[in-house]
Write a protein that holds these residues in place. Structure first.
Motif, short mmCIF file in Angstrom:
data_model
loop_
_atom_site.label_atom_id
_atom_site.label_comp_id
_atom_site.label_asym_id
_atom_site.label_seq_id
_atom_site.Cartn_x
_atom_site.Cartn_y
_atom_site.Cartn_z
N LYS A 60 58.07 14.31 9.27
CA LYS A 60 58.49 15.38 8.35
C LYS A 60 58.45 16.73 9.05
N LEU A 61 57.50 16.91 9.94
CA LEU A 61 57.43 18.15 10.70
C LEU A 61 58.67 18.30 11.60
N VAL A 62 59.07 17.20 12.22
CA VAL A 62 60.28 17.23 13.05
C VAL A 62 61.49 17.54 12.18
N ALA A 63 61.52 16.93 10.99
CA ALA A 63 62.63 17.17 10.06
C ALA A 63 62.68 18.64 9.64
N ILE A 132 62.45 18.04 1.47
CA ILE A 132 62.08 17.12 2.55
C ILE A 132 61.31 15.94 1.99
N ASP A 133 60.36 16.19 1.12
CA ASP A 133 59.57 15.10 0.54
C ASP A 133 60.45 14.13 -0.24
N ARG A 134 61.39 14.65 -1.05
CA ARG A 134 62.26 13.78 -1.84
C ARG A 134 63.18 12.97 -0.92
N ALA A 135 63.66 13.57 0.16
CA ALA A 135 64.53 12.84 1.09
C ALA A 135 63.78 11.69 1.75
N PHE A 136 62.52 11.91 2.12
CA PHE A 136 61.74 10.84 2.73
C PHE A 136 61.38 9.76 1.72
N GLU A 137 61.15 10.15 0.47
CA GLU A 137 60.93 9.14 -0.58
C GLU A 137 62.17 8.26 -0.74
N ARG A 139 64.41 7.62 1.58
CA ARG A 139 64.53 6.76 2.77
C ARG A 139 63.60 5.55 2.67
N ALA A 140 62.41 5.76 2.15
CA ALA A 140 61.46 4.66 2.02
C ALA A 140 61.85 3.68 0.92
N LYS A 141 62.56 4.18 -0.09
CA LYS A 141 62.86 3.35 -1.27
C LYS A 141 64.10 2.49 -1.09
N PHE A 142 65.13 3.00 -0.44
CA PHE A 142 66.42 2.31 -0.40
C PHE A 142 66.50 1.39 0.81
N PRO A 143 66.71 0.09 0.60
CA PRO A 143 66.77 -0.84 1.75
C PRO A 143 67.94 -0.58 2.68
N TRP A 144 69.02 0.01 2.17
CA TRP A 144 70.17 0.27 3.04
C TRP A 144 69.92 1.39 4.04
N LEU A 145 68.73 2.01 3.96
CA LEU A 145 68.37 3.04 4.94
C LEU A 145 67.35 2.52 5.97
N ARG A 146 67.01 1.23 5.91
CA ARG A 146 66.00 0.70 6.82
C ARG A 146 66.42 0.81 8.28
N TYR A 156 72.81 13.60 8.01
CA TYR A 156 73.68 13.18 6.91
C TYR A 156 72.97 12.89 5.60
N LEU A 157 71.64 13.09 5.55
CA LEU A 157 70.92 12.87 4.28
C LEU A 157 69.88 13.94 3.99
#
Length: 624
Positions: A60-63, A132-137, A139-146, A156-157
């Motif tokens: 997240k810091l890098v992001a 940033i927090d919502r974007a990482f949530e 990424r963790a939730k959607f399998p198509w982002l694995r 792009y997200l």
């Protein structure tokens, strides 16, 4: 897919949209820049402090660094009149949040001259951290982002904005409904492929019908042909809210027609693009993508010499070779004049009656190399001198076989050219023409047609755009009857010529066919064989007929008698006129035309659709 909501002529206007979508930095004064720098320092300190303590927050810091380092130059358009009307529509018409947000994104269209609020001034630490927090949530939730790598995720997200819309917490305002998400992850053929998920989102009517588009044309200054901008904005919002890596790609100007286009492309895990809207009949010279990061190395030149806003946009990326066959082209610099020569050269395409720069390159001594130019197009090498475009070499065609073919007028070889159209003939027009093929025209000296004689049968020759029929029968006729073997025939005009070669005034006996004799090429009548109505033309007196011309339904871009035309060829100093002529027939002829050049037939009495062309003995006229 369902969504749950909790809160949220022709080419000049296109170029404004392209420029405003870009999000260019506007430097007002040194003091303003220093203020922005201080704001960014405060933002950096707070956000880096927030993510700098826990190992699990290292990415997240890098992001956060990615977003803040690329933030300068991004801004919101603050056109209060436009945004106020959007708010009124949302309140009174009850449109959905995605559509309201898309209309706000469309505000980029109005940003020229409007107030701009820099992200460096507007983004607070809490706002950025929340996104940033919502974007990482997500990424963790959607399998198509694995399988999505960090670079794709960041570009792009992760971004908190789309175009130049007012900022808000859109990630909190638009989420996938629980049942819809459950349905998606149960589909093994979808859940690990962003492109497949995007296709499902795009076609699923439950995702929203984009009803906000119905109100776009009611906003001030918006024309109906700007629909692609609204749909691109709406789709980008829906895709990213669904965790689908995506971006807006755009064609700044077509190379073979007026206007341009934009759409949303999906970035899949293997780097290929999902949805695209490349129409083979609409040739693109360049395709660019709007990015969040600063990807255009030519943007820095705007501090030193003139560069259009679109090509100087720091947030665009050339993706032409992802869609089209391309070639790198090197052009000798042979026609620059003046004092200090510019460092930048451009390639332009002919669009809406003018040359539009679509590619940029650095001048290296006496040449400039342009990367990834789409093949099959005509380009003009140009540079800016005191903000005016000037050519530094002749136009040329880029093709796969020969590379570059220069179009240089040869005054030692001249020829006669007969021109019947100023715009390419296409399959739709050919369909209209074929609907008349085989139609019989009968003549009689009385309304009953008891002693009728067949005057001609309409036959289409190769390259013909009208039916021009000679009549050799003796005798005189007052009435003509048109009989078609086709179920439907579309006729724009019928013109009858007497023995002296003069057009004869005539009128249909049934008023429903009156447009066939109104001398307006853009009107037409539809003859339907089964409706039992006869198409009979009254010549008002007995006439010895020598010629009958039938014009199919058309686009008005053929040469028509009475219209005035001017033919040009392109020389080193620009367009050179070969004279003005009033058409006496369905073509115009020019003699002493220099061979090997690029030509342009312009109608001086109306119309905006005109294309440049070449002429050879082998191919005749070839439009570009």
């Amino acid at each position: 897919m369902e969504y749950r909501q909790s809160a949220h002529s022709v080419i000049d206007r296109f170029m404004k949209i392209v420029c405003l979508f870009s999000g260019l930095a506007v430097i007002v004064c040194t003091g303003c820049n220093r203020e922005k720098e201080r704001n960014l320092e405060i933002l950096e300190k707070a956000v880096y402090e927030h993510y700098g303590h826990k190992a699990e927050d290292s990415l997240k810091l890098v992001a956060a660094k990615f977003l803040i380092e690329n933030m300068p130059g991004h801004f919101s358009v603050r056109d209060e009149d436009y945004l106020g009307q959007v708010a009124s529509i949302a309140q009174t018409k009850g449109i959905s949040y995605p559509d309201k947000k898309a209309l706000e994104m469309f505000a980029s269209y109005y940003g020229e001259g409007a107030e701009r609020l820099s992200d460096a001034d507007a983004v607070s630490p809490d706002f950025l951290i929340r996104h940033i927090d919502r974007a990482f949530e997500q990424r963790a939730k959607f399998p198509w982002l694995r399988d999505i790598d960090d670079e794709t995720f960041f570009e792009y997200l992760l971004s908190y904005r789309f175009l130049n819309e007012p900022l808000d917490y859109w990630r909190d305002s638009l989420t996938i409904a629980p049942q819809a998400f459950s349905d998606m992850i149960s589909c093994d053929n979808l859940k690990y492929d962003p492109a497949a998920v995007a296709s499902h989102v795009y076609t699923d009517r439950e995702s929203g019908d984009m009803g906000g588009y119905a109100y776009v044309r009611h906003l001030p200054g918006v024309t109906a042909d700007k629909g692609c901008y609204f749909f691109a904005a709406a789709n980008l919002l829906r895709y990213r809210a669904s965790g689908i890596p995506s971006a807006i790609d755009f064609i700044p100007a077509y190379a073979n027609r007026n206007g341009g286009h934009c759409w949303v492309s999906v970035i899949s895990s293997d780097g290929r693009f999902g949805k695209s809207e490349i129409d083979p009949g609409r040739r693109a010279p360049k395709i660019y993508r709007y990015m969040y990061s600063r990807t255009n190395r030519y943007a820095d030149y705007r501090m030193r010499e003139y560069l259009s806003e679109m090509l100087g946009n720091p947030f665009i990326k050339d993706v032409t070779d992802c869609y089209l066959n391309t070639r790198d082209v090197t052009v000798p610099v042979s026609g620059m004049s003046g004092g200090k020569l510019p460092n930048l050269c451009f390639l332009a395409v002919f669009n809406a009656g003018q040359w539009i720069p679509v590619a940029v390159a650095e001048r290296k001594m006496k040449r400039a190399t342009f990367d990834r130019m789409a093949v099959g197009n005509v380009y003009l090498p140009v540079y800016y001198w005191r903000r005016e475009l000037k050519a530094f070499n002749y136009p040329f065609i880029v093709n796969e076989r020969d590379g570059m073919v220069y179009l240089i007028p040869d005054h030692s070889r001249t020829r006669k050219i007969r021109i019947s159209r100023k715009y390419p003939y296409n399959e739709k027009l050919n369909g209209y023409c074929k609907s008349l093929e085989g139609m019989e025209i009968w003549g009689s000296d009385e309304r009953s047609f008891d002693r009728a004689r067949r005057l001609c049968v309409l036959k289409k020759g190769s390259g013909d755009v009208i039916f021009d029929n000679s009549v050799s029968l003796s005798g005189k006729f007052r009435y003509l009857k048109l009989l078609s073997r086709k179920p439907v025939a579309d006729l724009s005009e019928i013109v009858v010529y007497d023995e002296k070669g003069h057009a004869v005034g005539c009128v249909p006996t049934d008023s429903c066919f009156k447009k066939s004799t109104d001398r307006d090429p853009l009107t037409y009548v539809r003859y339907v064989r089964d409706n039992k109505k006869e198409m009979v033309i009254d010549l008002k007196s007995l006439v010895g007929i020598t010629r009958i011309v039938c014009v199919p339904r058309n686009d008005g871009n053929s040469v028509f008698p009475g219209s005035v035309y001017e033919l040009f060829y392109y020389g080193m100093d620009g367009w050179e006129s070969l004279g003005i002529k009033r058409a006496e027939d369905y073509n115009v002829e020019y003699e002493d035309v220099p061979a090997g050049a690029l030509y342009w037939l312009k109608c001086l009495t109306g119309g905006v659709e005109e294309r440049i062309f070449t002429f050879t003995d082998k191919d005749g006229i070839r439009f570009f």
